[in-house]
Each structure stands twice: as C-alpha cells, then as structure tokens.
Design an enzyme around this catalytic site. Structure first.
Site, PDB file in Angstrom:
ATOM      1  CB  SER A 161      34.980  29.695  43.718  1.00  0.00           C
ATOM      2  OG  SER A 161      33.721  30.405  43.375  1.00  0.00           O
ATOM      3  CD  GLU A 212      29.409  30.422  40.684  1.00  0.00           C
ATOM      4  OE1 GLU A 212      29.177  29.479  39.669  1.00  0.00           O
ATOM      5  OE2 GLU A 212      28.964  31.257  40.859  1.00  0.00           O
ATOM      6  CE1 TYR A 247      36.435  29.026  38.335  1.00  0.00           C
ATOM      7  CE2 TYR A 247      34.216  29.297  39.531  1.00  0.00           C
ATOM      8  CZ  TYR A 247      35.626  29.361  39.557  1.00  0.00           C
ATOM      9  OH  TYR A 247      36.423  30.178  40.348  1.00  0.00           O
TER      10      TYR A 247
HETATM   11  P1  NDP Z   1      41.789  35.639  36.285  1.00  0.00           P
HETATM   12  O1  NDP Z   1      41.115  34.870  35.585  1.00  0.00           O
HETATM   13  O2  NDP Z   1      42.056  36.955  36.302  1.00  0.00           O
HETATM   14  O3  NDP Z   1      43.109  35.020  36.431  1.00  0.00           O
HETATM   15  C1  NDP Z   1      43.558  33.702  36.173  1.00  0.00           C
HETATM   16  C2  NDP Z   1      44.967  33.233  36.025  1.00  0.00           C
HETATM   17  O4  NDP Z   1      45.125  32.024  35.810  1.00  0.00           O
HETATM   18  C3  NDP Z   1      45.791  34.173  34.999  1.00  0.00           C
HETATM   19  O5  NDP Z   1      46.773  34.399  35.568  1.00  0.00           O
HETATM   20  C4  NDP Z   1      45.937  33.096  34.043  1.00  0.00           C
HETATM   21  O6  NDP Z   1      47.127  33.346  33.192  1.00  0.00           O
HETATM   22  C5  NDP Z   1      46.119  31.795  34.878  1.00  0.00           C
HETATM   23  N1  NDP Z   1      46.112  30.632  34.472  1.00  0.00           N
HETATM   24  C6  NDP Z   1      45.104  30.013  33.704  1.00  0.00           C
HETATM   25  N2  NDP Z   1      45.284  28.715  33.299  1.00  0.00           N
HETATM   26  C7  NDP Z   1      46.437  28.377  33.622  1.00  0.00           C
HETATM   27  C8  NDP Z   1      47.350  27.298  33.413  1.00  0.00           C
HETATM   28  N3  NDP Z   1      47.118  26.286  32.715  1.00  0.00           N
HETATM   29  N4  NDP Z   1      48.594  27.365  33.860  1.00  0.00           N
HETATM   30  C9  NDP Z   1      49.064  28.371  34.589  1.00  0.00           C
HETATM   31  N5  NDP Z   1      48.435  29.528  34.870  1.00  0.00           N
HETATM   32  C10 NDP Z   1      47.158  29.488  34.243  1.00  0.00           C
HETATM   33  O7  NDP Z   1      41.067  35.261  37.920  1.00  0.00           O
HETATM   34  P2  NDP Z   1      41.277  35.875  39.254  1.00  0.00           P
HETATM   35  O8  NDP Z   1      42.185  36.631  39.582  1.00  0.00           O
HETATM   36  O9  NDP Z   1      39.778  36.633  39.371  1.00  0.00           O
HETATM   37  O10 NDP Z   1      40.904  35.048  40.378  1.00  0.00           O
HETATM   38  C11 NDP Z   1      41.807  33.978  40.970  1.00  0.00           C
HETATM   39  C12 NDP Z   1      41.582  32.782  41.538  1.00  0.00           C
HETATM   40  O11 NDP Z   1      40.459  32.824  42.494  1.00  0.00           O
HETATM   41  C13 NDP Z   1      41.111  31.800  40.260  1.00  0.00           C
HETATM   42  O12 NDP Z   1      41.554  30.540  40.419  1.00  0.00           O
HETATM   43  C14 NDP Z   1      39.455  31.999  40.401  1.00  0.00           C
HETATM   44  O13 NDP Z   1      38.848  30.962  39.958  1.00  0.00           O
HETATM   45  C15 NDP Z   1      39.343  32.289  42.118  1.00  0.00           C
HETATM   46  N6  NDP Z   1      38.323  32.932  42.403  1.00  0.00           N
HETATM   47  C16 NDP Z   1      38.037  34.143  41.979  1.00  0.00           C
HETATM   48  C17 NDP Z   1      36.919  34.903  42.333  1.00  0.00           C
HETATM   49  C18 NDP Z   1      36.784  36.481  41.953  1.00  0.00           C
HETATM   50  O14 NDP Z   1      35.603  36.910  42.135  1.00  0.00           O
HETATM   51  N7  NDP Z   1      37.800  36.860  41.354  1.00  0.00           N
HETATM   52  C19 NDP Z   1      35.946  34.368  43.563  1.00  0.00           C
HETATM   53  C20 NDP Z   1      36.550  33.178  44.124  1.00  0.00           C
HETATM   54  C21 NDP Z   1      37.560  32.450  43.407  1.00  0.00           C
HETATM   55  P3  NDP Z   1      47.033  33.703  31.755  1.00  0.00           P
HETATM   56  O15 NDP Z   1      47.343  35.341  31.971  1.00  0.00           O
HETATM   57  O16 NDP Z   1      48.216  33.089  31.055  1.00  0.00           O
HETATM   58  O17 NDP Z   1      45.833  33.517  31.135  1.00  0.00           O
HETATM   59  P1  GDR Z   2      30.435  34.599  38.259  1.00  0.00           P
HETATM   60  O1  GDR Z   2      30.563  35.858  37.781  1.00  0.00           O
HETATM   61  O2  GDR Z   2      30.125  33.752  37.471  1.00  0.00           O
HETATM   62  O3  GDR Z   2      29.738  34.731  39.708  1.00  0.00           O
HETATM   63  O4  GDR Z   2      31.802  34.099  38.771  1.00  0.00           O
HETATM   64  P2  GDR Z   2      30.066  36.913  36.635  1.00  0.00           P
HETATM   65  O5  GDR Z   2      30.470  38.298  36.636  1.00  0.00           O
HETATM   66  O6  GDR Z   2      30.496  36.347  35.269  1.00  0.00           O
HETATM   67  O7  GDR Z   2      28.440  36.616  36.712  1.00  0.00           O
HETATM   68  C1  GDR Z   2      27.840  37.021  37.925  1.00  0.00           C
HETATM   69  C2  GDR Z   2      26.413  37.032  37.783  1.00  0.00           C
HETATM   70  O8  GDR Z   2      26.138  37.918  36.606  1.00  0.00           O
HETATM   71  C3  GDR Z   2      25.005  37.300  35.814  1.00  0.00           C
HETATM   72  N1  GDR Z   2      25.137  38.116  34.479  1.00  0.00           N
HETATM   73  C4  GDR Z   2      26.274  38.296  33.764  1.00  0.00           C
HETATM   74  N2  GDR Z   2      27.511  37.739  33.759  1.00  0.00           N
HETATM   75  C5  GDR Z   2      28.285  37.923  32.754  1.00  0.00           C
HETATM   76  N3  GDR Z   2      29.580  37.592  32.944  1.00  0.00           N
HETATM   77  N4  GDR Z   2      28.158  38.736  31.684  1.00  0.00           N
HETATM   78  C6  GDR Z   2      26.499  39.216  31.581  1.00  0.00           C
HETATM   79  O9  GDR Z   2      26.293  39.604  30.322  1.00  0.00           O
HETATM   80  C7  GDR Z   2      25.892  38.896  32.582  1.00  0.00           C
HETATM   81  N5  GDR Z   2      24.514  39.349  32.739  1.00  0.00           N
HETATM   82  C8  GDR Z   2      23.963  38.849  34.134  1.00  0.00           C
HETATM   83  C9  GDR Z   2      25.515  36.173  35.612  1.00  0.00           C
HETATM   84  O10 GDR Z   2      24.599  35.109  35.184  1.00  0.00           O
HETATM   85  C10 GDR Z   2      25.936  35.675  37.294  1.00  0.00           C
HETATM   86  O11 GDR Z   2      24.797  35.485  37.765  1.00  0.00           O
HETATM   87  C11 GDR Z   2      32.960  34.947  39.418  1.00  0.00           C
HETATM   88  C12 GDR Z   2      34.293  34.414  38.827  1.00  0.00           C
HETATM   89  O12 GDR Z   2      35.383  35.406  39.314  1.00  0.00           O
HETATM   90  C13 GDR Z   2      34.535  32.927  39.480  1.00  0.00           C
HETATM   91  O13 GDR Z   2      35.848  32.760  38.988  1.00  0.00           O
HETATM   92  C14 GDR Z   2      34.633  32.986  40.852  1.00  0.00           C
HETATM   93  O14 GDR Z   2      34.560  31.616  41.272  1.00  0.00           O
HETATM   94  C15 GDR Z   2      33.059  33.693  41.204  1.00  0.00           C
HETATM   95  O15 GDR Z   2      32.871  34.818  40.629  1.00  0.00           O
HETATM   96  C16 GDR Z   2      32.927  33.493  42.828  1.00  0.00           C
END
Ligand code: NDP
Ligand code: GDR
Length: 343
Positions: A124, A126, A148
């Site tokens: 990520s 992050e 995280y």
């Molecule tokens: P989601 O939160 O939508 O999905 C997370 C998944 O992980 C769910 O299927 C959840 O299953 C599963 N999970 C959580 N804990 C466990 C566990 N202990 N064992 C098995 N499965 C588990 O995430 P995204 O699809 O958005 O992201 C996918 C990956 O990419 C994540 O690792 C995230 O951190 C990373 N990522 C995401 C980004 C984004 O912008 N979306 C950017 C960068 C990285 P359940 O349905 O059971 O909760």
């Molecule tokens: P992020 O995504 O933390 O970048 O992680 P999120 O959408 O939660 O926040 C993005 C930015 O928006 C600001 N923000 C708020 N965020 C949330 N959730 N709720 C609010 O009300 C709000 N108001 C402002 C946050 O402070 C932040 O700056 C996501 C996840 O998908 C991670 O798993 C992944 O790794 C990173 O993106 C890349």
C-alpha cells in the site's frame, strides 16, 4: 492447460474484481474465505457458480496449508487484510496479526506446499506515509503513519525477503487508493458518494467528514487488479507502484460527487473533529512509470468518471431498494473516537 489461482480476500472489493478478471482469462479460480456467522458474500454472489471457495484464515497456519493443498494454485494473490486505517489504531495487535504476520504465514505455507507458486502481496501507498518526496515511486523511503501502514511495510519487506532468501516468485504491488461502487462504506469515497445520493433523495441533510484537505491519488479498482495479474505474468519478479498520477483533495471529491447531483457540497458537508486521525497522511501521489513501461499497464477510468460512476451506482441502489433503509456510512464512527482512546 487451465491455470489455477487462489485469492485471499476474495469477498473484498479487489477480490471480486480480480476473480472476474481471472475468470475472463480462463483461470480456475479458488477464493479463500474465513468463517462468518452471517455468510454475507454479496460482492461475489454473481460469481458463486464459477468459483470455488476454500475455508481459511490468515490467523491460522494449518488452514492456509490446507487451502493451498486443496486448490493447488499456480498463482496466489494475497488481498486479505484488516484494510481500514482508522481501525488499526483501535485494534493494532489484530491488524499486525492479519496484515503483517498473515503474510509470513502464507509465504511459509507456500514454502511448505509448493515453492514454485507465484505470489502477489497487496502492498500500500500508506507505507510512504509522511512522504519525503513527490510523486512517490518504488525507491521512495517508507514512513508509515498508522499501525496499518507499519503492518503493510512488514508484509512488503517480508515478500522481498522471501524472494531473496528462497527464490520464490514473490512480488509486491504498491497500490495507491482505488475505489469502485463495491468499495466499503467506511472509506471516504464511498462515504461521500453514498452520502450525496442519500441527501439528493431527501434521506439525509448532512454528511460529517474528517480532514477535507487530505490529498489522495484515487483510481478505479477494476484497473488496478489488472496490474496485479500482469505482475505475476512477468519473466522476473519485481515490485511495482500502481497509481493514477493525479492527486485530489477530499473537498474536491465532495465537489464532484455533490455537483453530479446538482448539489453544492458546502450546503451539506460538515467537518467533525472526532474524525481527524491521530496521525494523518497529508498527500499521496504515485509515479507508476515502471508499471506503465514494463507491464504496459495504464488506468482507463479517470477521477471524475470514477466518482460519477459511484454516485450513479449508489443512487440506483437506493432507488431500487424499497425504503432506502440501510446503514448510513456516517454511522461508522471512527473507532478511536468511539473507544475514547485518543482525542
Ligand atoms: P477489503 O477490506 O474490501 O477486503 C479485505 C478482505 O480481507 C475481505 O475479503 C476480508 O474478508 C479479508 N480478510 C480480512 N481478515 C482476514 C483474515 N484474518 N483471514 C482471511 N481473510 C481476511 O479490501 P480491498 O479489497 O480494498 O483491498 C485488498 C487488499 O489491498 C488489502 O490487503 C488492502 O489492505 C490492500 N490495499 C487496498 C487498497 C485500496 O485502495 N483498496 C490500496 C492498497 C492496498 P471478510 O469478508 O471475511 O471480512
Ligand atoms: P485511506 O482511505 O486511509 O487512504 O486507506 P480512506 O478512504 O479511509 O481515507 C482517505 C483520506 O480521507 C480522509 N477523510 C476520511 N476518511 C474516512 N474514511 N472517513 C471520513 O469521514 C473522512 N474524512 C476525511 C482521511 O483522513 C484520509 O486522509 C485506503 C485503504 O484502502 C487502505 O487499505 C489502502 O492501503 C490505502 O487506501 C492506500
């Protein structure tokens, strides 16, 4: 010969898009799911008869070994994680268990069952956190700002280390934020598109948000899963940044979402100090030159198109549901505020 892939986190946003892509590419797709008392797998309901599910949990080594033995994959995509940044302050140890040590457990299972498996780790942006340069690329130093981000940095380096120690084809995709109509309601894009749709239908009047000045590089999840797949098709394992190369503030996100519905966000968006994070990542902006040049990858959906797509989907869903009576995203109070632990 049919290629087989195992996706952890298949019930999540990315898992569902990746499963669709791999099915289109002719793969036999296995998804690992953990036991849930509700069994709510709505993101993959439409794929249920085309994929196979195996039970497993990143907390349980034996279940990972068994999932690999059952599915016998050529490729493993580790998308499972505790992925919501705010929760990582409230549950730092559990976040480390899932998001950091879970990677070790899975790579150890691969070493035990079949070290020839190709492995993708969902790293990520992050990890860059308090950035030292902009835009961020594969060589930019990490300074994570949340438990995280720290856990993801561990998973990233562990992936690199298993590649260097054992010669496993293990790669890390450093993805910047990617979104879609399937995004969880607690993430800011979906919270805003859901909130704007509710307000336009008269179901709410206000939307409470945290830091409106935070800037993110937002792309479409459907584009990003293609990069994940491309990384595992290379001759040599290498890590790649996946990003759109454009940053926008949360305020701009609100302007696009509300504007699409003929509304002015200034009439509805309210800043709630309890939603400000203990340590913020102010700006993320990615440089994905390496992915564009070596993978031939480029995003197809731009920022405004993405947000309008999400607003339209939320509106259609609410209009389609009889009473629109489902949890409001703003009801997801940030966990540290609820616990009273910080601020
Ligand atoms: P989601 O939160 O939508 O999905 C997370 C998944 O992980 C769910 O299927 C959840 O299953 C599963 N999970 C959580 N804990 C466990 C566990 N202990 N064992 C098995 N499965 C588990 O995430 P995204 O699809 O958005 O992201 C996918 C990956 O990419 C994540 O690792 C995230 O951190 C990373 N990522 C995401 C980004 C984004 O912008 N979306 C950017 C960068 C990285 P359940 O349905 O059971 O909760
Ligand atoms: P992020 O995504 O933390 O970048 O992680 P999120 O959408 O939660 O926040 C993005 C930015 O928006 C600001 N923000 C708020 N965020 C949330 N959730 N709720 C609010 O009300 C709000 N108001 C402002 C946050 O402070 C932040 O700056 C996501 C996840 O998908 C991670 O798993 C992944 O790794 C990173 O993106 C890349």
């Amino acid at each position: 010969m049919t290629r087989t892939a195992l996706i952890t986190g298949i019930t999540g946003q990315d898992g569902s898009y990746l499963a669709e892509l791999l099915l289109d590419e002719g793969y036999h797709v296995f998804g690992m799911t953990r036991r849930s008392s509700t069994g709510a797998n709505e993101r993959i309901a439409h794929l249920r008869d085309r994929i196979e599910l195996v039970q497993g949990d990143l907390l349980d080594q034996a279940s990972l070994v068994e999932a690999l033995r059952t599915s016998r994959p050529r490729e493993v995509y580790n998308l499972a994680a505790q992925s919501f940044v705010p929760t990582s302050w409230n549950q730092p140890v559990l976040t480390g268990e899932f998001t950091a040590l879970g990677v070790t457990r899975l790579l150890e299972a691969i070493r035990q069952v079949d070290p020839g498996i190709r492995f993708y780790q969902a790293s990520s942006s992050e990890m860059f956190g308090k950035v030292t340069e902009s835009p961020q690329h594969e060589g930019t130093p990490f300074h994570p700002r949340s438990p995280y981000g720290v856990a993801k940095a561990y998973g990233h380096f562990l992936t690199v280390n298993y590649r260097e120690s054992y010669g496993i084809f293990a790669v890390s995709g450093i993805s910047f934020n990617h979104e879609s109509p399937r995004r969880g309601l607690e993430f800011v894009t979906r919270k805003v598109t859901d909130g704007a749709a509710r307000i336009s239908l008269g179901l709410a009047t206000q939307l409470q948000l945290g830091n409106l000045e935070a800037r993110r590089d937002w792309g479409f999840a459907g584009d990003y899963v293609r990069a994940m797949w491309l990384m595992l098709q290379r001759d040599e394992p290498r890590d790649y940044v996946i990003a759109s190369g454009e940053a926008h503030t949360v305020r701009e996100l609100c302007e696009v979402a509300f504007g699409h519905l003929g509304l002015d966000q200034r009439d509805h968006v309210v800043q709630d100090p309890s939603l400000i994070r203990p340590a913020e990542v102010d700006l993320l902006l990615g440089d994905s030159t390496r992915a564009r040049e070596e993978l031939g990858w480029e995003p197809k959906v731009g920022f405004e198109q993405l947000i309008r797509m999400m607003v339209d989907a939320d509106l259609a869903r609410m209009r389609g549901s009889r009473d629109g009576d489902r949890p409001d995203a703003s009801a997801y109070a940030e966990p540290w505020a609820r616990a009273g632990a910080i601020g």
